[in-house]
Structure formats: structure tokens, C-alpha cells
Design a protein around this motif. Structure first.
Motif, PDB file in Angstrom:
ATOM      1  N   TRP A 176      -1.007  -0.432   8.524  1.00 15.70           N
ATOM      2  CA  TRP A 176      -2.316  -1.058   8.768  1.00 15.70           C
ATOM      3  C   TRP A 176      -2.980  -0.336   9.932  1.00 15.70           C
ATOM      4  CZ3 TRP A 176      -4.040  -3.197  13.350  1.00 15.70           C
ATOM      5  CH2 TRP A 176      -5.276  -3.837  13.295  1.00 15.70           C
ATOM      6  N   GLN A 177      -4.256  -0.017   9.774  1.00 15.98           N
ATOM      7  CA  GLN A 177      -4.984   0.674  10.833  1.00 15.98           C
ATOM      8  C   GLN A 177      -6.344   0.018  11.031  1.00 15.98           C
ATOM      9  OE1 GLN A 177      -5.759   4.860  10.205  1.00 15.98           O
ATOM     10  NE2 GLN A 177      -5.761   5.263  12.412  1.00 15.98           N
ATOM     11  N   HIS A 178      -6.639  -0.283  12.287  1.00 21.60           N
ATOM     12  CA  HIS A 178      -7.932  -0.876  12.622  1.00 21.60           C
ATOM     13  C   HIS A 178      -9.044   0.130  12.343  1.00 21.60           C
ATOM     14  CE1 HIS A 178     -11.151  -2.551  15.236  1.00 21.60           C
ATOM     15  NE2 HIS A 178     -10.579  -3.706  14.900  1.00 21.60           N
ATOM     16  N   LYS A 179     -10.220  -0.376  11.981  1.00 26.13           N
ATOM     17  CA  LYS A 179     -11.322   0.504  11.613  1.00 26.13           C
ATOM     18  C   LYS A 179     -11.743   1.430  12.750  1.00 26.13           C
ATOM     19  CE  LYS A 179     -14.753  -3.125  12.592  1.00 26.13           C
ATOM     20  NZ  LYS A 179     -15.859  -3.940  12.009  1.00 26.13           N
ATOM     21  N   SER A 180     -11.441   1.057  13.977  1.00 23.30           N
ATOM     22  CA  SER A 180     -11.763   1.915  15.116  1.00 23.30           C
ATOM     23  C   SER A 180     -10.817   3.100  15.217  1.00 23.30           C
ATOM     24  CB  SER A 180     -11.697   1.110  16.418  1.00 23.30           C
ATOM     25  OG  SER A 180     -10.368   0.686  16.687  1.00 23.30           O
ATOM     26  N   GLY A 181      -9.648   3.011  14.545  1.00 23.12           N
ATOM     27  CA  GLY A 181      -8.655   4.061  14.611  1.00 23.12           C
ATOM     28  C   GLY A 181      -7.811   4.055  15.863  1.00 23.12           C
ATOM     29  N   LYS A 182      -8.019   3.064  16.729  1.00 24.26           N
ATOM     30  CA  LYS A 182      -7.294   3.006  17.996  1.00 24.26           C
ATOM     31  C   LYS A 182      -6.080   2.080  17.961  1.00 24.26           C
ATOM     32  CE  LYS A 182     -11.421   4.022  20.750  1.00 24.26           C
ATOM     33  NZ  LYS A 182     -12.297   3.572  21.863  1.00 24.26           N
ATOM     34  N   LEU A 183      -5.932   1.347  16.875  1.00 20.25           N
ATOM     35  CA  LEU A 183      -4.819   0.407  16.761  1.00 20.25           C
ATOM     36  C   LEU A 183      -4.229   0.498  15.356  1.00 20.25           C
ATOM     37  CD1 LEU A 183      -3.187  -1.879  18.105  1.00 20.25           C
ATOM     38  CD2 LEU A 183      -4.865  -3.497  17.162  1.00 20.25           C
ATOM     39  N   ALA A 184      -2.899   0.621  15.295  1.00 20.71           N
ATOM     40  CA  ALA A 184      -2.235   0.734  13.996  1.00 20.71           C
ATOM     41  C   ALA A 184      -0.832   0.150  14.089  1.00 20.71           C
ATOM     42  CB  ALA A 184      -2.175   2.192  13.546  1.00 20.71           C
ATOM     43  N   ALA A 185      -0.300  -0.240  12.933  1.00 21.53           N
ATOM     44  CA  ALA A 185       1.061  -0.766  12.853  1.00 21.53           C
ATOM     45  C   ALA A 185       1.657  -0.335  11.520  1.00 21.53           C
ATOM     46  CB  ALA A 185       1.079  -2.283  12.984  1.00 21.53           C
ATOM     47  N   ALA A 186       2.985  -0.192  11.487  1.00 21.53           N
ATOM     48  CA  ALA A 186       3.644   0.245  10.262  1.00 21.53           C
ATOM     49  C   ALA A 186       4.994  -0.436  10.135  1.00 21.53           C
ATOM     50  CB  ALA A 186       3.814   1.762  10.257  1.00 21.53           C
ATOM     51  N   ALA A 187       5.470  -0.514   8.896  1.00 21.10           N
ATOM     52  CA  ALA A 187       6.790  -1.074   8.608  1.00 21.10           C
ATOM     53  C   ALA A 187       7.409  -0.283   7.469  1.00 21.10           C
ATOM     54  CB  ALA A 187       6.683  -2.547   8.236  1.00 21.10           C
ATOM     55  N   ASN A 188       8.732  -0.138   7.506  1.00 20.67           N
ATOM     56  CA  ASN A 188       9.465   0.595   6.476  1.00 20.67           C
ATOM     57  C   ASN A 188      10.510  -0.293   5.829  1.00 20.67           C
ATOM     58  OD1 ASN A 188       9.650   3.835   8.222  1.00 20.67           O
ATOM     59  ND2 ASN A 188       7.930   2.771   7.302  1.00 20.67           N
ATOM     60  N   LEU A 189      10.750  -0.049   4.548  1.00 23.22           N
ATOM     61  CA  LEU A 189      11.808  -0.715   3.817  1.00 23.22           C
ATOM     62  C   LEU A 189      12.525   0.347   2.996  1.00 23.22           C
ATOM     63  CD1 LEU A 189      13.254  -3.325   2.900  1.00 23.22           C
ATOM     64  CD2 LEU A 189      11.569  -3.478   1.048  1.00 23.22           C
ATOM     65  N   GLY A 190      13.837   0.508   3.233  1.00 22.04           N
ATOM     66  CA  GLY A 190      14.563   1.552   2.515  1.00 22.04           C
ATOM     67  C   GLY A 190      16.040   1.275   2.440  1.00 22.04           C
ATOM     68  N   VAL A 191      16.766   2.251   1.920  1.00 18.84           N
ATOM     69  CA  VAL A 191      18.206   2.119   1.757  1.00 18.84           C
ATOM     70  C   VAL A 191      18.845   3.478   2.052  1.00 18.84           C
ATOM     71  CG1 VAL A 191      18.100   2.671  -0.712  1.00 18.84           C
ATOM     72  CG2 VAL A 191      20.032   1.360   0.184  1.00 18.84           C
ATOM     73  N   LEU A 192      20.055   3.437   2.582  1.00 15.47           N
ATOM     74  CA  LEU A 192      20.826   4.651   2.845  1.00 15.47           C
ATOM     75  C   LEU A 192      22.030   4.670   1.905  1.00 15.47           C
ATOM     76  CD1 LEU A 192      21.763   7.160   4.384  1.00 15.47           C
ATOM     77  CD2 LEU A 192      22.659   5.648   6.164  1.00 15.47           C
ATOM     78  N   LEU A 193      22.087   5.658   1.038  1.00 16.03           N
ATOM     79  CA  LEU A 193      23.173   5.779   0.061  1.00 16.03           C
ATOM     80  C   LEU A 193      24.011   6.989   0.433  1.00 16.03           C
ATOM     81  CD1 LEU A 193      21.057   5.179  -3.179  1.00 16.03           C
ATOM     82  CD2 LEU A 193      22.415   3.505  -1.920  1.00 16.03           C
ATOM     83  N   ARG A 194      25.273   6.747   0.808  1.00 16.63           N
ATOM     84  CA  ARG A 194      26.153   7.828   1.191  1.00 16.63           C
ATOM     85  C   ARG A 194      27.599   7.471   0.875  1.00 16.63           C
ATOM     86  NH1 ARG A 194      25.595   7.321   7.793  1.00 16.63           N
ATOM     87  NH2 ARG A 194      26.335   5.177   7.981  1.00 16.63           N
ATOM     88  N   LYS A 195      28.430   8.495   0.860  1.00 13.61           N
ATOM     89  CA  LYS A 195      29.846   8.289   0.590  1.00 13.61           C
ATOM     90  C   LYS A 195      30.487   7.507   1.734  1.00 13.61           C
ATOM     91  CE  LYS A 195      34.176  10.844  -0.009  1.00 13.61           C
ATOM     92  NZ  LYS A 195      34.806  12.188  -0.078  1.00 13.61           N
ATOM     93  N   PRO A 196      31.251   6.449   1.435  1.00 10.08           N
ATOM     94  CA  PRO A 196      31.917   5.694   2.505  1.00 10.08           C
ATOM     95  C   PRO A 196      32.926   6.574   3.244  1.00 10.08           C
ATOM     96  CG  PRO A 196      31.918   4.450   0.449  1.00 10.08           C
ATOM     97  CD  PRO A 196      31.476   5.840   0.111  1.00 10.08           C
ATOM     98  N   ARG A 197      32.931   6.435   4.564  1.00 12.29           N
ATOM     99  CA  ARG A 197      33.881   7.155   5.403  1.00 12.29           C
ATOM    100  C   ARG A 197      34.753   6.149   6.123  1.00 12.29           C
ATOM    101  NH1 ARG A 197      33.640  12.330   3.588  1.00 12.29           N
ATOM    102  NH2 ARG A 197      31.470  12.888   3.208  1.00 12.29           N
TER     103      ARG A 197
END
Length: 227
Positions: A197-218
Motif C-alpha cells: 500500500w502506498q499513499h498518493k503522496s508517495g511518502k508513506l508505504a507499507a508492505a506484507a509478504n506471505l510465503g513458504v520455504l521448501l527445503r530438504k530437512p537437515r
């Protein structure tokens, strides 16, 4: 008596004694100590990706230096899981660098690469059979290279969403020392979605991520590092 091993925020417990068969002790050093992963793109928030991509025909290249203290330590603990003393300071310090760049290949599509450099990783080392220090650890090299592709799926007003499929390649290579604690020995998958999300002025923004990490178990003694 037990031994406790900490890798960053990871806690690993080890049951140790002369009755253990050395061949049965789980010890996998294909684990990367450097856990910091910078986000790419013009609206990156340290490790959180924004949904924006770099400008058309624009290439960005950056170098970030990192320094870690005591990222991997083995402790002795009592039967109440209380730390009594340090058994081995496996990695005492690490100076690293992250060379990363991004380029737009088409409208709303960005490719990026991150090359983690291990400039100096020093410590006491670790004997897998005894969980005691060795003659010392001194490692320099390259960790696993990360490749990613960002595609902006949605953009309307102040809201934008991007899909970011990413993977790492088993490129960890040590220069003149064992390939320990540098990275995985097989590829890993790290897909995620970024919303911004970014304010129309361009001076304020926020972000969020949703993901997964797939790797061999160690398995490192009695703990597992996996997806």
C-alpha cells in the motif's frame, strides 16, 4: 548431562555420552549461518518485498555488508534444560557481503539475483562425535545464490500485489577450508506473494509478504532444520 546448540534463533538439543555410537550421531553441516536475506526492488523494506518493480530498462546493483557474532554455539545444559556452560563456540564471528541486483525484462516483470559472500567466518569449529571444539574454524567463500522472478499481478489505486517465485542454487563453495555452515547442497524453493500500500503522496508505504520455504530437512544432533 546434555548439550544445547544454538544456530541464530534455532535451539538444538544433543544427548551426549560414551554409550552413543559415533556413526549414529546426526550431524549435517549443510546449513547456512547467514540468515539475512535482503528484499529486491525499488520499494523493499529490508527483508520484506514490496510489490513494485524497478523501472523499464533499469538495472540496480547493490552491496550490503553484514557482521554476526556467535551465530552458532554449543552449550551444556542440565536435566532441567538450564544452560550450565559453553561447550564450543563453533562460529564466533562472521563478516559477510550480499551482492544483489534486479532488472526489468518486461512491463511489470523483474528478475533478480543475490550472491552471498562469506568474507571471513571464524570460530572453534566442532567435532561431530564429541560436540567439542576442533583445532579451529576459518572459512571464506560463497553461499547459495538466490534467483527470483517478480511479476506484478494487480495494481489499482494505492494497492498492488506481486507474485515472487524464488529459489536458491547449491553454489556454496569454500576457499581452502571445509564447506561447513555455508549453505544447502540441494536447491530450495522460496515462493511468496507481496502486497503493498502506498499513499498518493508517495511518502508513506507499507508492505506484507506471505510465503513458504521448501527445503530438504537437515538433522543436527536431535533437532531438525527444514521447511
Amino acid at each position: 548431562m546434555k548439550a544445547l546448540c544454538r544456530l541464530g534463533v534455532l535451539l538444538v538439543t544433543l544427548t551426549y555420552g560414551p554409550f552413543l555410537d559415533a556413526q549414529s550421531i546426526p550431524f549435517d553441516s549443510s546449513i547456512e549461518v547467514q540468515l539475512f536475506e535482503p528484499a529486491l526492488g525499488p520499494h523493499a523494506f529490508l527483508t520484506v518485498d514490496g510489490a513494485a518493480v524497478v523501472g523499464k530498462r533499469e538495472f540496480r546493483l547493490s552491496l550490503l555488508l553484514t557482521y554476526l557474532t556467535n551465530p552458532l554455539t554449543v552449550y551444556l545444559v542440565d536435566n532441567n534444560q538450564q544452560i550450565t556452560t559453553t561447550r564450543a563456540s563453533v562460529v564466533e564471528s562472521m563478516l559477510g557481503g550480499l551482492l544483489y541486483g534486479a532488472y526489468v525484462i518486461a512491463r511489470g516483470m523483474q528478475v533478480g539475483v543475490v550472491v552471498p559472500l562469506v568474507l571471513a567466518m571464524n570460530g572453534e569449529g566442532l567435532d561431530p562425535n564429541t560436540a567439542m571444539p576442533t583445532t579451529g574454524l576459518s572459512v571464506r567463500g560463497i553461499s547459495d545464490v538466490r534467483l527470483e522472478f517478480a511479476y506484478r499481478l494487480y495494481e489499482s489505486g494505492a494497492i498492488s500485489i506481486a507474485a515472487i517465485p524464488a529459489l536458491t542454487l547449491p553454489t556454496s563453495t569454500s576457499l581452502g577450508s571445509p564447506d561447513q555452515w555455508l549453505g544447502d547442497n540441494v536447491p530450495t524453493l522460496r515462493p511468496r506473494v507481496a502486497a503493498e500500500w502506498q499513499h498518493k503522496s508517495g511518502k508513506l508505504a507499507a508492505a506484507a509478504n506471505l510465503g513458504v520455504l521448501l527445503r530438504k530437512p537437515r538433522e543436527l544432533y536431535s533437532s531438525q532444520v527444514g521447511s
